[in-house]
Design an enzyme around this catalytic site. Structure first.
Site, PDB file in Angstrom:
ATOM      1  N   ASP A   1     -15.083  48.500  -8.921  1.00  0.00           N
ATOM      2  CA  ASP A   1     -14.967  47.739  -9.727  1.00  0.00           C
ATOM      3  C   ASP A   1     -15.578  47.984 -11.039  1.00  0.00           C
ATOM      4  O   ASP A   1     -15.450  49.937 -11.030  1.00  0.00           O
ATOM      5  CB  ASP A   1     -15.879  46.454  -9.191  1.00  0.00           C
ATOM      6  CG  ASP A   1     -15.610  45.446 -10.253  1.00  0.00           C
ATOM      7  OD1 ASP A   1     -15.686  44.930 -11.451  1.00  0.00           O
ATOM      8  OD2 ASP A   1     -14.761  44.577  -9.478  1.00  0.00           O
TER       9      ASP A   1
ATOM     10  N   HIS B   1     -18.989  42.956 -14.670  1.00  0.00           N
ATOM     11  CA  HIS B   1     -18.229  42.229 -13.512  1.00  0.00           C
ATOM     12  C   HIS B   1     -18.663  43.411 -11.962  1.00  0.00           C
ATOM     13  O   HIS B   1     -18.682  42.431 -11.104  1.00  0.00           O
ATOM     14  CB  HIS B   1     -16.607  42.907 -14.051  1.00  0.00           C
ATOM     15  CG  HIS B   1     -15.919  42.343 -13.130  1.00  0.00           C
ATOM     16  ND1 HIS B   1     -14.912  42.518 -12.152  1.00  0.00           N
ATOM     17  CD2 HIS B   1     -15.082  40.973 -13.348  1.00  0.00           C
ATOM     18  CE1 HIS B   1     -14.092  41.889 -11.358  1.00  0.00           C
ATOM     19  NE2 HIS B   1     -13.867  40.772 -12.203  1.00  0.00           N
TER      20      HIS B   1
ATOM     21  N   SER C   1     -11.552  37.519  -9.016  1.00  0.00           N
ATOM     22  CA  SER C   1     -12.471  38.326  -8.438  1.00  0.00           C
ATOM     23  C   SER C   1     -13.500  37.184  -7.599  1.00  0.00           C
ATOM     24  O   SER C   1     -14.422  38.186  -6.697  1.00  0.00           O
ATOM     25  CB  SER C   1     -12.746  39.062  -9.339  1.00  0.00           C
ATOM     26  OG  SER C   1     -11.828  40.487 -10.221  1.00  0.00           O
TER      27      SER C   1
END
Length: 744
Positions: free
Chosen positions: A143, A207, A532
């Site tokens: 990520d 994120h 996600s």
């Protein structure tokens, strides 16, 4: 001209020529390609593999210097291949080589973005745990990196990393060391295209930290977003270890970097891989994630991926390889609402997450239309939609503004507005964090706001801080990508679903809550929505199952989660195409009764049925050279022992005929007799042979056949769904059966 100036120009000219040769012209530009060569040759050291790569490049390019400068990276730890900058004709030459499986451009991929675990029945205090094995599990997260100073990544109480860990910890700015929770860290920027002056695994986006903490974050009591969603934030497997592989810089991820992370992670000794990254699906061996996950599967590592955020349209699902666990997003039983009140006393509620408490009772209220420049003044854009260049700052400053579209808060803030009420044409089921106090309302409410503003001399309003509310769930998120898929048409994707709406988890202190530089809010935790978030929940659920069954294959773990999944409470016609087998139920998945296992050889047989040639198949087995002509043909409509059964009709007007062959393995204790129970519409005949399965001991297998028949679907019908349940006195093993036809 002076001597040193002439030398400078000469060197500059040489640099230009070299650069032209490497990067090409506008018409023949060199682009990053991935050259995939299957499994590693038996007994070949990495140096030999790298030499082979150079020799292949030299043959294709024809120039030693350019060949060396064109190569970007050699994959040689877990599979065979390399990345290089190539011209189209060089890529074609390489693809013709017998030792090459595929050559494809490295694509730009994108990331697909407390209460959830309790909603799933995985209570931190009361759920059964296997802490010794759980703490030995290593979850790889591909990520945007990690903010290791978050309390979610504290290693207090953790012992040293498991002995099997062979990875490394690459330090850099804002990331000075790993710990016993985050045991490994690495980053990849092979094409060196990022604008970051100092490369580091530190998460500047948030994120990656959100994903990692949802999977395996330590328990943090009293976590919240400015008081919202307050509770204990934790991962699904809080004792597990995290290995971070930064492959995304902001929201974009280079495919060659993702493949490099797979090459490293497999060799590093991880147990599961979470990849919340996607792009439109490609042929399995022209897709970096499918390739990496294939070799991970071969080593017993399950890869979990996000289904994509392009719903609710059909045929939008991403990451469709059958050896991947593809996860859709669902809602949990908690939502956020923002209330606001008009000066006339009328109250409304809208979406968005508003962290601000009102500083006074009422603010002046206007609309974008009323804030427009006077006639004759140059302007651009649509004032009603609150385009910034179409509004007069003096008419916006200090006011709440009503706008006829969303994502207007940056415009209103830049002009000095104090709040925003924005209209959405589509009812959304997730919330966004705004720069200002704000609410997002449906069009049905908008007409009352507009009427009040235009019929009142001095309109006012107040926007209150958001509150949490209880809602019905689970349901498929509106944005979650739907099946079916076109790469392997008779494999149903997504596989299953998990919470992906308004999830509270760790964030980074290197970015504001909105990512906007004008925002002054920073937080250890934030709320995000996307597949996600669903992917990270499913990865954790898989790790939870793995902690009780460390010897189970990736297919067995995936099967357990699929056959015990919870059906959607709120249904629609395309519910199975949106949610797959249903929403994960981790505690039930620990004891599924039966599993649909798939061996590596079974995948090879499936690929032969799918039409992959012997050259490709032969390179996938390493020292074992597979040949489709010598492999037992895969049986049935789909040719794979999948937990779901699916057929797409190639001719929309044809009758329905499908046969599925399945083998289940008994993973319960003692003798068990399972009986088949079928639910299907009247227009679909579903029969199972045999309809009883008798098991005497653990790990016994039994095979059965499912025959599905029906007349041509009537006009207007695209989907027919049935359900097969194998039941004994303790377990219900569910398999969805879905027939799909495109519109005539």
């Amino acid at each position: 001209m002076k001597l040193h100036e002439g030398l400078f120009v000469f060197v500059l000219l040489l640099w230009f020529i070299a650069s032209f040769m490497i990067h090409g012209s506008n018409h023949h530009e060199r682009k990053p390609y991935i050259v995939y060569m299957g499994d590693l040759p038996a007994g070949s050291p990495s140096t030999t593999v790298a030499d082979d790569h150079h020799n292949l490049l030299l043959d294709a390019i024809g120039d030693e210097k350019i060949a060396r400068e064109s190569k970007i990276y050699s994959y040689g730890k877990s599979f065979n291949g390399f990345a290089a900058r190539l011209l189209p004709d060089e890529a074609t030459k390489l693809s013709d080589e017998e030792s090459v499986v595929s050559v494809f451009e490295s694509r730009k991929k994108r990331v697909l973005t407390t209460r959830s675990w309790e909603f799933l029945g995985l209570n931190h205090q009361y759920s059964k745990r296997n802490p010794l094995i759980e703490s030995n599990l290593i979850v790889a997260v591909f990520d945007t990196g990690i903010w290791i100073d978050s309390p979610s990544f504290s290693d207090e109480g953790y012992g040293p990393p498991p002995p099997k860990w062979k990875g490394k910890c690459v330090t850099g700015p804002n990331f000075t060391a790993c710990n016993n929770k985050v045991i490994g860290a690495n980053y990849f920027d092979l094409d060196k295209v990022t604008s970051y002056p100092e490369l580091s695994v530190a998460d500047t986006d948030g994120h990656g930290s959100h994903i990692a903490s949802t999977v395996a974050g330590s328990a943090v009591a009293g976590a919240s977003l400015y008081g919202l969603a307050k509770g204990t934030a934790r991962g699904g497997v809080p004792s597990a270890r995290i290995a971070v592989y930064k492959v995304c810089w902001s929201v974009f991820c280079n495919e060659m970097d993702v493949l490099a992370a797979f090459d490293e992670a497999i060799a590093d000794g991880v147990d599961l891989i979470s990849v919340s990254i996607g792009s439109p699906p490609m042929d399995f061996f022209r897709d970096g994630q499918a390739i990496g996950a294939f070799h991970a599967m071969k080593k017993g590592i399950l890869t979990t991926t996000a289904a994509g955020n392009d719903g609710p349209e059909l045929f939008t699902v991403e990451n469709v390889a059958p050896w991947i666990m593809t996860v859709a997003a669902t809602g949990i039983d908690r939502g956020f609402v923002t209330a606001f009140e008009l000066g006339n006393g009328n109250k409304f509620t809208g979406g968005s997450i508003n962290t601000f408490s009102p500083q006074k009772q009422m603010h002046s209220l206007t609309s974008g239309a009323k804030a427009a420049f006077n006639n004759g003044t140059p302007h651009q854009g649509n004032a009603s939609a609150c385009d910034p260049n179409a509004m007069n700052q003096s008419k916006v400053k200090g006011k709440i503004v009503y706008c006829l579209k969303t994502y207007t808060d940056p415009s209103i803030k830049s002009l000095g507005g104090t709040g925003v009420i924005q209209l959405t044409q589509q009812q959304t089921d997730y919330s966004s964090i705004l720069l200002l106090p704000g609410a997002t309302i449906p069009s049905v409410s908008g007409k009352y706001i507009d009427l009040y503003i235009n019929s009142t001399k001095n309109p006012k309003a107040v926007i209150y801080k958001s509150e949490t509310v209880k809602i019905d769930a689970p349901f498929v998120a509106s944005f979650s990508s739907r099946g079916p898929q076109r790469i392997s048409s008779n494999i149903l994707k997504p596989d299953l679903s998990a919470p992906g709406i308004d999830i509270l988890a760790a964030y980074t202190k290197l970015a504001t809550l909105t990512g906007d530089t004008s925002d002054s809010r920073y937080s250890f935790f934030t709320v995000m929505s996307g597949t996600s978030m669903a992917c990270s929940h499913a990865t954790a659920a898989a790790a939870y199952v793995k902690s009780f069954h460390p010897d189970w294959s990736p297919a067995a773990v995936k099967s357990a989660l699929m056959t015990t999944a919870t059906p959607m409470k709120i249904k629609s016609e395309d519910v199975v195409l949106g949610s797959g087998a249903g929403q994960i139920n981790p505690t039930k998945a620990v004891h599924p009764g039966l599993v649909y296992n798939i061996s590596f050889d079974s995948y090879i047989s499936f690929l032969c049925k799918e039409g992959y040639n012997n050259t490709t198949i032969g390179l996938l087995g390493g020292s074992k050279k597979y040949n489709c002509s010598k492999i037992k043909p895969a049986q049935g409509t789909d040719g794979l022992n999948y937990p779901t059964m699916h057929k797409q009709l190639s001719d929309p007007s044809s009758a329905i005929e499908a046969v599925f062959y399945r083998t289940v393995t008994h993973v319960g204790y003692g003798a068990s007799l399972y009986r088949a129970n079928i639910s299907s519409p009247d227009s679909l005949s579903v029969k199972v042979f045999p309809d009883t399965l008798n098991f005497v001991k653990l790990h016994e297998t039994r095979t059965f056949k499912v025959v599905v028949k029906g007349k041509p679907m009537p006009k207007g019908t695209q989907i027919l769904s049935a359900l097969l349940e194998w039941t004994d006195s303790k377990h219900i093993v569910r398999s969805n059966i879905l027939i799909y036809r495109e519109k005539i």
